[in-house]
Design a protein around this motif. Structure first.
Motif, PDB file in Angstrom:
ATOM      1  N   SER A  44       0.824  -1.207   0.000  1.00  0.00           N
ATOM      2  CA  SER A  44       0.000   0.000   0.000  1.00  0.00           C
ATOM      3  C   SER A  44       0.861   1.261   0.000  1.00  0.00           C
ATOM      4  N   ALA A  48       0.571   4.008  -2.839  1.00  0.00           N
ATOM      5  CA  ALA A  48       0.227   5.383  -2.477  1.00  0.00           C
ATOM      6  C   ALA A  48       1.221   6.361  -3.091  1.00  0.00           C
ATOM      7  N   TYR A  51       0.507   6.439  -6.902  1.00  0.00           N
ATOM      8  CA  TYR A  51      -0.687   7.212  -7.232  1.00  0.00           C
ATOM      9  C   TYR A  51      -0.421   8.713  -7.068  1.00  0.00           C
ATOM     10  N   ALA A  65      -6.840   2.658 -11.401  1.00  0.00           N
ATOM     11  CA  ALA A  65      -5.918   1.614 -10.966  1.00  0.00           C
ATOM     12  C   ALA A  65      -6.511   0.238 -11.260  1.00  0.00           C
ATOM     13  N   ALA A  79      -4.116  -1.696  -2.889  1.00  0.00           N
ATOM     14  CA  ALA A  79      -4.537  -0.575  -3.731  1.00  0.00           C
ATOM     15  C   ALA A  79      -5.724   0.155  -3.120  1.00  0.00           C
ATOM     16  N   SER A  83      -5.689   3.999  -2.029  1.00  0.00           N
ATOM     17  CA  SER A  83      -6.596   4.951  -2.669  1.00  0.00           C
ATOM     18  C   SER A  83      -7.354   5.796  -1.657  1.00  0.00           C
ATOM     19  N   VAL A  90      -8.649   8.645  -7.010  1.00  0.00           N
ATOM     20  CA  VAL A  90      -8.055   7.364  -7.410  1.00  0.00           C
ATOM     21  C   VAL A  90      -9.163   6.308  -7.396  1.00  0.00           C
ATOM     22  N   LYS A  91      -9.472   5.750  -8.569  1.00  0.00           N
ATOM     23  CA  LYS A  91     -10.512   4.740  -8.698  1.00  0.00           C
ATOM     24  C   LYS A  91      -9.861   3.369  -8.888  1.00  0.00           C
ATOM     25  N   VAL A  92     -10.014   2.491  -7.903  1.00  0.00           N
ATOM     26  CA  VAL A  92      -9.479   1.133  -7.991  1.00  0.00           C
ATOM     27  C   VAL A  92     -10.587   0.240  -8.544  1.00  0.00           C
ATOM     28  N   GLU A 123     -12.981   5.131 -16.320  1.00  0.00           N
ATOM     29  CA  GLU A 123     -13.393   4.022 -15.454  1.00  0.00           C
ATOM     30  C   GLU A 123     -14.432   3.156 -16.145  1.00  0.00           C
TER      31      GLU A 123
END
Length: 266
Positions: A44, A48, A51, A65, A79, A83, A90-92, A123
């Motif tokens: 992570s 981070a 990102y 992501a 992730a 995020s 940030v869209k995982v 997305e």
């Protein structure tokens, strides 16, 4: 400025595609050596930092992501944790996938980004590509997958009971399941080609073949697909990255296909 797209290295994107579409690759890790070799997901903290750099590059337009299925790696959970530092930007995407299925989604999202699409549009394109995709894996043996813990016990036992048969596995809902059995490689490739052509329904597809030290076999599958797929289809052939090949063993062939409609991938 534009939306940035991040994948982990398990996607196996070719370097020229990464450069052309300006996709960022976060490296997963191969640890140990010999029979003790294994893999470690991206942490992570690493994500981070990744990102943050991409948000700076993109003028805070956002990051998409795309990471290996949460059932196969800790990277997706890392992730999501990373995020949370960047709410709303940030869209995982939950891929439930592996290999070039994720790579194809990244390519599609990055293309939308280059064309000026916003975070929501990128997305949506990534999710649409994943919904239209299917991945199969042809293996010579199951020992490496069994050792890694990524193959359900029931699947392993069933395949072992098939004796001389070589399994074709399918990645479904992020997990590996038995999709078929064959006694020879040529029959396996014929079966895979038949499956893809039938599901394509006369519409063009994008197919990506990834191999673990099996270039000749991969070329044979590529030739079979190219000869029978609908006009306008594209077939890509690339080596399988180490972080995946460690678990599949030598000779493995992965086939990821993006169909024209979601129904074809069911």
């Amino acid at each position: 400025m534009a939306v940035r797209v991040v994948v982990d290295s398990s996607a196996g994107l070719p370097a020229e595609v990464v450069r052309e579409l300006d996709i960022t690759v976060a490296d997963m890790h191969v640890i140990g050596s010999g029979e003790d070799k294994g893999t470690s997901g991206v942490s992570s903290l690493e994500l981070a930092a990744c990102y943050a750099r991409q948000l700076e590059r993109g003028g805070d337009d956002g990051v998409i992501a795309l990471h290996l299925s949460k059932s196969l790696s800790s990277t997706w959970s890392a992730a999501v944790a990373a995020s949370a530092v960047f709410p709303g930007t940030v869209k995982v995407v939950e891929t439930d996938a592996a290999g070039m299925t994720i790579g194809a989604a990244a390519m599609a999202a990055a293309t939308v980004a280059q064309e000026g699409g916003d975070l929501a549009a990128c997305e949506e394109m990534a999710k649409s590509t994943l919904a239209r995709s299917e991945t199969w894996v042809y293996l010579h043996q199951l020992d490496d997958l069994r050792k890694s813990g990524r193959l359900p016990t029931g699947t392993a036992v069933l395949s072992a009971a098939l004796l001389a048969n070589k399994p074709i596995l399918r990645i479904h809902d992020g997990k590996l399941e038995l999709a078929g059995k064959t006694r020879t490689q040529s029959k396996a490739f014929a079966k895979l080609t038949e499956l893809v052509v039938e599901r394509a329904g006369g519409q063009p597809v994008f197919a990506a073949i990834q191999h673990a030290d099996a270039e000749e076999a991969a070329d044979q599958l590529a030739s079979s697909l190219e000869a029978q797929l609908p006009e306008g289809s594209r077939v890509m052939c690339e080596p399988l990255v180490d972080v995946i090949a460690v678990h599949t063993g030598p000779g493995a062939i992965g086939l990821s296909v993006v169909f024209s409609s979601p129904e074809s991938a069911q």
